[in-house]
Design a protein around this motif. Structure first.
Motif, PDB file in Angstrom:
ATOM      1  N   GLY A  62      59.126  56.434  51.929  1.00 44.41           N
ATOM      2  CA  GLY A  62      59.508  57.532  50.978  1.00 44.41           C
ATOM      3  C   GLY A  62      58.870  57.048  49.601  1.00 44.41           C
ATOM      4  N   VAL A  63      58.382  55.805  49.602  1.00 44.25           N
ATOM      5  CA  VAL A  63      57.564  55.340  48.361  1.00 44.25           C
ATOM      6  C   VAL A  63      55.953  55.453  48.543  1.00 44.25           C
ATOM      7  CG1 VAL A  63      57.170  53.316  46.934  1.00 44.25           C
ATOM      8  CG2 VAL A  63      59.471  53.824  47.836  1.00 44.25           C
ATOM      9  N   VAL A  64      55.744  55.159  49.695  1.00 49.99           N
ATOM     10  CA  VAL A  64      54.138  55.284  49.805  1.00 49.99           C
ATOM     11  C   VAL A  64      53.587  56.395  50.456  1.00 49.99           C
ATOM     12  CG1 VAL A  64      54.158  52.555  50.293  1.00 49.99           C
ATOM     13  CG2 VAL A  64      54.466  54.233  52.194  1.00 49.99           C
ATOM     14  N   GLU A  65      54.643  57.261  50.988  1.00 41.46           N
ATOM     15  CA  GLU A  65      54.078  58.719  51.273  1.00 41.46           C
ATOM     16  C   GLU A  65      55.136  59.603  50.535  1.00 41.46           C
ATOM     17  OE1 GLU A  65      53.123  59.505  56.084  1.00 41.46           O
ATOM     18  OE2 GLU A  65      55.019  59.459  55.312  1.00 41.46           O
ATOM     19  N   PRO A  66      54.953  59.547  49.229  1.00 37.31           N
ATOM     20  CA  PRO A  66      55.919  60.315  48.557  1.00 37.31           C
ATOM     21  C   PRO A  66      55.880  61.968  48.555  1.00 37.31           C
ATOM     22  CG  PRO A  66      54.381  59.583  46.941  1.00 37.31           C
ATOM     23  CD  PRO A  66      53.951  59.035  48.390  1.00 37.31           C
ATOM     24  N   TYR A  67      54.852  62.403  49.160  1.00 38.82           N
ATOM     25  CA  TYR A  67      54.648  63.593  49.643  1.00 38.82           C
ATOM     26  C   TYR A  67      55.238  64.023  50.774  1.00 38.82           C
ATOM     27  CZ  TYR A  67      50.940  61.123  52.035  1.00 38.82           C
ATOM     28  OH  TYR A  67      50.466  60.133  52.889  1.00 38.82           O
ATOM     29  N   GLY A  68      55.870  63.159  51.534  1.00 41.34           N
ATOM     30  CA  GLY A  68      56.185  63.421  52.941  1.00 41.34           C
ATOM     31  C   GLY A  68      58.006  63.380  53.244  1.00 41.34           C
ATOM     32  N   GLU A 165      44.658  60.701  51.518  1.00 39.69           N
ATOM     33  CA  GLU A 165      45.735  61.327  51.901  1.00 39.69           C
ATOM     34  C   GLU A 165      46.537  61.626  50.819  1.00 39.69           C
ATOM     35  OE1 GLU A 165      47.707  62.249  55.777  1.00 39.69           O
ATOM     36  OE2 GLU A 165      45.423  61.582  55.236  1.00 39.69           O
ATOM     37  N   LEU A 166      46.899  60.468  49.958  1.00 43.27           N
ATOM     38  CA  LEU A 166      47.885  60.801  48.707  1.00 43.27           C
ATOM     39  C   LEU A 166      47.091  61.755  47.742  1.00 43.27           C
ATOM     40  CD1 LEU A 166      50.312  60.142  47.335  1.00 43.27           C
ATOM     41  CD2 LEU A 166      49.431  57.923  46.963  1.00 43.27           C
ATOM     42  N   GLU A 167      45.728  61.370  47.540  1.00 44.38           N
ATOM     43  CA  GLU A 167      45.121  62.190  46.587  1.00 44.38           C
ATOM     44  C   GLU A 167      44.833  63.524  46.968  1.00 44.38           C
ATOM     45  OE1 GLU A 167      41.953  59.458  44.094  1.00 44.38           O
ATOM     46  OE2 GLU A 167      41.788  58.962  46.271  1.00 44.38           O
ATOM     47  N   ARG A 168      44.694  63.984  48.165  1.00 45.99           N
ATOM     48  CA  ARG A 168      44.727  65.273  48.519  1.00 45.99           C
ATOM     49  C   ARG A 168      46.050  65.963  48.425  1.00 45.99           C
ATOM     50  NH1 ARG A 168      41.502  63.902  53.029  1.00 45.99           N
ATOM     51  NH2 ARG A 168      43.311  63.394  54.384  1.00 45.99           N
ATOM     52  N   ALA A 169      46.962  65.405  48.678  1.00 41.72           N
ATOM     53  CA  ALA A 169      48.384  65.958  48.605  1.00 41.72           C
ATOM     54  C   ALA A 169      48.697  65.995  47.024  1.00 41.72           C
ATOM     55  CB  ALA A 169      49.597  64.858  49.038  1.00 41.72           C
ATOM     56  N   MET A 170      48.484  65.287  46.195  1.00 42.78           N
ATOM     57  CA  MET A 170      48.350  65.366  44.784  1.00 42.78           C
ATOM     58  C   MET A 170      47.589  66.616  44.174  1.00 42.78           C
ATOM     59  SD  MET A 170      48.253  61.182  43.788  1.00 42.78           S
ATOM     60  CE  MET A 170      47.827  61.533  42.187  1.00 42.78           C
ATOM     61  N   THR A 171      46.577  66.799  44.626  1.00 41.48           N
ATOM     62  CA  THR A 171      45.645  67.716  44.208  1.00 41.48           C
ATOM     63  C   THR A 171      46.199  69.146  44.761  1.00 41.48           C
ATOM     64  OG1 THR A 171      43.731  66.362  44.456  1.00 41.48           O
ATOM     65  CG2 THR A 171      43.249  68.721  44.079  1.00 41.48           C
ATOM     66  N   ALA A 172      46.805  69.132  46.022  1.00 41.23           N
ATOM     67  CA  ALA A 172      47.155  70.424  46.644  1.00 41.23           C
ATOM     68  C   ALA A 172      48.409  70.710  45.688  1.00 41.23           C
ATOM     69  CB  ALA A 172      47.637  70.145  47.957  1.00 41.23           C
ATOM     70  N   GLU A 359      51.645  77.259  56.497  1.00 44.40           N
ATOM     71  CA  GLU A 359      50.771  76.568  55.523  1.00 44.40           C
ATOM     72  C   GLU A 359      51.159  75.023  55.811  1.00 44.40           C
ATOM     73  OE1 GLU A 359      52.028  77.844  51.445  1.00 44.40           O
ATOM     74  OE2 GLU A 359      52.234  79.853  52.308  1.00 44.40           O
ATOM     75  N   ALA A 360      50.442  74.219  54.997  1.00 45.48           N
ATOM     76  CA  ALA A 360      50.589  72.824  54.997  1.00 45.48           C
ATOM     77  C   ALA A 360      52.093  72.214  54.637  1.00 45.48           C
ATOM     78  CB  ALA A 360      49.530  72.093  54.572  1.00 45.48           C
ATOM     79  N   GLY A 361      52.570  71.508  55.148  1.00 44.14           N
ATOM     80  CA  GLY A 361      53.729  70.949  54.753  1.00 44.14           C
ATOM     81  C   GLY A 361      53.708  69.068  54.872  1.00 44.14           C
ATOM     82  N   HIS A 362      54.695  68.532  54.976  1.00 44.43           N
ATOM     83  CA  HIS A 362      54.736  67.092  55.019  1.00 44.43           C
ATOM     84  C   HIS A 362      55.948  66.744  55.433  1.00 44.43           C
ATOM     85  CE1 HIS A 362      52.409  63.919  56.202  1.00 44.43           C
ATOM     86  NE2 HIS A 362      51.279  64.344  55.875  1.00 44.43           N
ATOM     87  N   LEU A 385      54.709  69.759  51.180  1.00 43.51           N
ATOM     88  CA  LEU A 385      53.946  68.746  50.474  1.00 43.51           C
ATOM     89  C   LEU A 385      54.654  68.540  49.073  1.00 43.51           C
ATOM     90  CD1 LEU A 385      50.039  68.939  50.527  1.00 43.51           C
ATOM     91  CD2 LEU A 385      51.427  66.973  51.580  1.00 43.51           C
ATOM     92  N   PHE A 386      55.109  67.127  48.989  1.00 41.63           N
ATOM     93  CA  PHE A 386      55.816  66.834  47.541  1.00 41.63           C
ATOM     94  C   PHE A 386      57.261  67.670  47.414  1.00 41.63           C
ATOM     95  CE2 PHE A 386      51.785  64.669  46.415  1.00 41.63           C
ATOM     96  CZ  PHE A 386      52.309  63.457  45.994  1.00 41.63           C
ATOM     97  N   GLY A 387      57.530  68.118  48.539  1.00 39.04           N
ATOM     98  CA  GLY A 387      58.806  68.666  48.341  1.00 39.04           C
ATOM     99  C   GLY A 387      58.794  69.996  47.480  1.00 39.04           C
ATOM    100  N   SER A 388      59.866  69.990  46.436  1.00 45.89           N
ATOM    101  CA  SER A 388      60.057  71.132  45.565  1.00 45.89           C
ATOM    102  C   SER A 388      59.211  70.846  44.438  1.00 45.89           C
ATOM    103  CB  SER A 388      61.478  71.053  45.197  1.00 45.89           C
ATOM    104  OG  SER A 388      61.784  69.756  44.264  1.00 45.89           O
ATOM    105  N   GLY A 389      58.452  69.379  44.548  1.00 46.79           N
ATOM    106  CA  GLY A 389      57.844  69.042  43.334  1.00 46.79           C
ATOM    107  C   GLY A 389      58.440  68.760  41.995  1.00 46.79           C
ATOM    108  N   PHE A 390      59.787  68.718  42.214  1.00 44.45           N
ATOM    109  CA  PHE A 390      60.682  68.334  40.913  1.00 44.45           C
ATOM    110  C   PHE A 390      61.217  66.814  41.106  1.00 44.45           C
ATOM    111  CE2 PHE A 390      64.768  68.169  39.046  1.00 44.45           C
ATOM    112  CZ  PHE A 390      64.558  68.554  37.801  1.00 44.45           C
ATOM    113  N   VAL A 391      60.689  65.867  40.264  1.00 40.21           N
ATOM    114  CA  VAL A 391      61.171  64.671  40.318  1.00 40.21           C
ATOM    115  C   VAL A 391      62.385  64.596  39.138  1.00 40.21           C
ATOM    116  CG1 VAL A 391      60.790  62.117  39.577  1.00 40.21           C
ATOM    117  CG2 VAL A 391      59.214  63.460  40.772  1.00 40.21           C
ATOM    118  N   VAL A 392      63.464  64.033  39.514  1.00 46.72           N
ATOM    119  CA  VAL A 392      64.559  64.090  38.575  1.00 46.72           C
ATOM    120  C   VAL A 392      64.402  63.313  37.494  1.00 46.72           C
ATOM    121  CG1 VAL A 392      67.163  64.126  38.580  1.00 46.72           C
ATOM    122  CG2 VAL A 392      66.215  64.854  40.643  1.00 46.72           C
ATOM    123  N   PRO A 393      64.466  63.642  36.318  1.00 45.73           N
ATOM    124  CA  PRO A 393      64.125  62.779  35.387  1.00 45.73           C
ATOM    125  C   PRO A 393      64.929  61.440  35.068  1.00 45.73           C
ATOM    126  CG  PRO A 393      63.855  64.846  34.396  1.00 45.73           C
ATOM    127  CD  PRO A 393      64.480  64.891  35.823  1.00 45.73           C
ATOM    128  N   GLY A 394      64.496  60.222  34.873  1.00 51.56           N
ATOM    129  CA  GLY A 394      65.135  58.958  34.874  1.00 51.56           C
ATOM    130  C   GLY A 394      65.495  58.499  36.113  1.00 51.56           C
TER     131      GLY A 394
END
Ligand code: DON
Length: 555
Positions: A62-68, A165-172, A359-362, A385-394
């Motif tokens: 969950g930490v090193v593949e945060p997109y998955g 892998e991480l960079e590709r997911a971040m860009t996508a 489409e691509a997911g992870h 990829l990166f789920g909903s894209g929403f990191v809960v603040p804090g």
């Protein structure tokens, strides 16, 4: 669950080779990231069992593949407790919030609003991973969360090295990640990335630290839960305190398929794959592997897959909300009926041809066997990829977009081109249908643990892996072999470039082919019980790693 033969049990009583059945010659594991595999080994070598290692591996993933996958998601763990000879499916699938309803994602014209179904907190189901960790630690493990979460906390604090892998997911997913301030840790130029080489997740480290200290319940009640709910609501989501308080993992009886002297133990609903595998194997028939005309066999396989995916769309959903007649759907007689209109010369048509392509997911999978014969096969996800894209603040918790696995509107395809019916319609507290399929296969004195991400393609990958294992393939072949996929709609056979099919002859039968980029990220452990040999293999399509550690006699 493996039922030892009578002969085997006699050995159990009198010692001899049966001892090898309970005691592998070491431990073995495979996961989608070397840091997670290493963390699993660290825990096993510190005296933890496969269940402790599963907590550590999933937390690090969950930490090193945060997109998955991660704390903001869910998944299924297939567990075997060797001492009790007990196999169970731990269902940590997300649930729809209580305020969700059937037409949640429909716009004023009655069409699915894809953006709301996939992006931001409205797309997030109530996560199950923290509850799974608590359950594993309390009922199966030997070590406290304070120990098993420690490697993940370390990676979150010290930073995760960037990789392609991480960079590709971040860009996508940059466009969606940039909508939410706390998600910017995963976007180029963010302070978390200041060194340009590592992503530091300080908030996530604190959240994991809180769970390590106070237990998994801290995710569902108390200050952290209150922050999760408040922030989700502030950004357009519909979670409530009751949603988190009511969330529970469920232990379910896995589906066991008997086919050609093999025992295949796999997921029950709310995953669709177990039912579908039973249907496909029974539709193929027990002589399918015996040889004969290769094209005819592939034709039969494609036709079986077509029917199983249509069955998925018709009947499958959360068994706690809709009636899923598993016994009937997985019976040999039922499979026979499904194949009643099978034409050995011509492809059947699925109702229509959708223009959408998956489409691509992870998502992520890992397999672990420990020296006592306990094992875990687990597939975990935040969906896209990166789920909903929403990191809960804090909190550093990146939320899933698993709500898209529901059928938002009957007949309308989701992210993976899958369609569904009422059985998988959205309802308060309901679990969305999944394809995730951690699986174990016992055959010819060997055990294989396997699984993979891949959305709707998980079912066909796991099926192919099982078929190969039953033909004597080793762990490496299971993860490397070229793949083929058909999911009824779109009405096409997708293949990887190297798949061995005589395309022209199958096209003459009416099949439509498309060669696409390789897919999947399978992680396999094989234990040859008779030879006392362990193998582990990680899919070369991904960046994972596999390790076997032999233990010295007397260990
Ligand atoms: O549960 C499911 O079936 C999906 N949410 C899994 C998503 C997935 O495997 C994406 N991987 N490429």
């Amino acid at each position: 669950m493996k039922r030892p033969s009578l002969l085997f049990c006699l050995f159990c009583l009198f010692g001899g080779s049966a001892a090898a059945y309970a005691n592998p010659p070491g431990h073995a594991l495979a996961s989608a990231h070397p840091a997670a595999t290493e963390a699993g080994l660290e825990i096993l070598n510190a005296g933890g069992n496969a269940f402790d290692a599963a907590v550590a591996v999933s937390a690090v993933l969950g930490v090193v593949e945060p997109y998955g996958s991660g704390l903001g998601g869910g998944g299924f763990f297939l567990l075997h407790d060797s001492a009790r000879n007990h196999t169970t499916m731990l269902d940590a699938r997300e649930r729809a919030p209580l305020a969700a309803h059937r037409d949640l994602y429909l716009d004023a014209d009655g069409n699915v609003d894809r953006d709301r179904a996939l992006n931001g907190p409205l797309a997030a189901g109530i996560p199950g991973i923290a509850a799974a960790w608590g359950h594993l630690a309390e009922h199966y493990g030997q070590l406290p969360l304070a120990h098993t979460l420690e490697p993940a906390i370390r990676y979150a604090q010290n930073g995760v090295p960037l990789n392609p892998e991480l960079e590709r997911a971040m860009t996508a997913r940059a466009e969606v990640l940039l909508r939410y301030p706390a998600s910017s840790i995963f976007t180029p130029g963010s302070p978390a990335l200041s060194s340009g080489t590592r992503i530091v997740q300080t908030d996530l480290a604190s959240t994991l630290g809180l769970l390590a200290e106070q237990g998994a319940q801290a995710f569902y009640r108390g200050p952290l839960a209150e922050t999760l709910v408040a922030e989700v609501q502030d950004s357009g989501g519909i979670w409530s305190r009751q949603d988190l308080e009511q969330y529970q993992v469920v232990e379910r009886e896995p589906i066991t398929i008997h086919w050609r002297n093999a025992e295949i133990v796999t997921v029950a609903p709310p995953s669709a794959t177990g039912v579908m595998l039973a249907q496909v194997f029974h539709m193929l028939g027990e002589d399918w592997l015996d040889g004969g005309d290769h094209d005819a066999r592939i034709h039969r396989l494609i036709e079986a897959l077509r029917r199983a995916y249509l069955e998925r769309a018709r009947h499958l959903g959360d068994p706690d909300h809709v009636d899923v007649p598993v016994q009937q759907l997985t019976s040999v007689e039922y499979a026979r009926k499904l194949m009643a209109d099978f034409d050995p010369e011509h492809a059947t048509r699925s109702k229509s041809l959708y223009a959408t392509e998956p489409e691509a997911g992870h998502t992520t999978h890992f397999s672990i066997l420990d020296r006592d014969g306990n094992w875990v096969s687990a597939t975990l996800s935040i969906n896209g990829l990166f789920g909903s894209g929403f990191v809960v603040p804090g909190t550093g918790v990146l939320l899933n977009n698993e709500m898209d696995d529901f059928s938002a509107k009957p007949g309308t395809p989701n992210l993976y081109g899958l369609v569904g019916s009422e059985a998988n319609a959205i309802a308060p507290g309901k679990r969305m249908l999944s394809s995730m399929a951690p699986t174990a296969v016992y055959h010819a004195n060997s055990l294989a643990l396997l699984g993979t991400p891949g959305g709707s393609r998980i079912t066909t990958m796991v099926m192919q892996g099982i078929l190969q294992f039953l033909q004597g393939a080793d762990a490496e072949s299971l993860v490397t072999s070229p793949r083929l996929h058909h999911q009824a709609l779109p009405d096409k056979v997708f293949t990887e470039p190297d798949a061995v099919v005589d395309r022209e002859r199958l096209e003459a039968r009416g099949h439509v082919f498309e060669v696409v980029e390789p897919w999947g990220n399978m992680q396999v452990v094989v234990w040859d019980i008779r030879e006392a040999r362990l193998e582990a293999a990680s899919d070369p399509r991904g960046i994972g790693s596999a390790e076997v550690e032999a233990l010295h006699v007397g260990n």
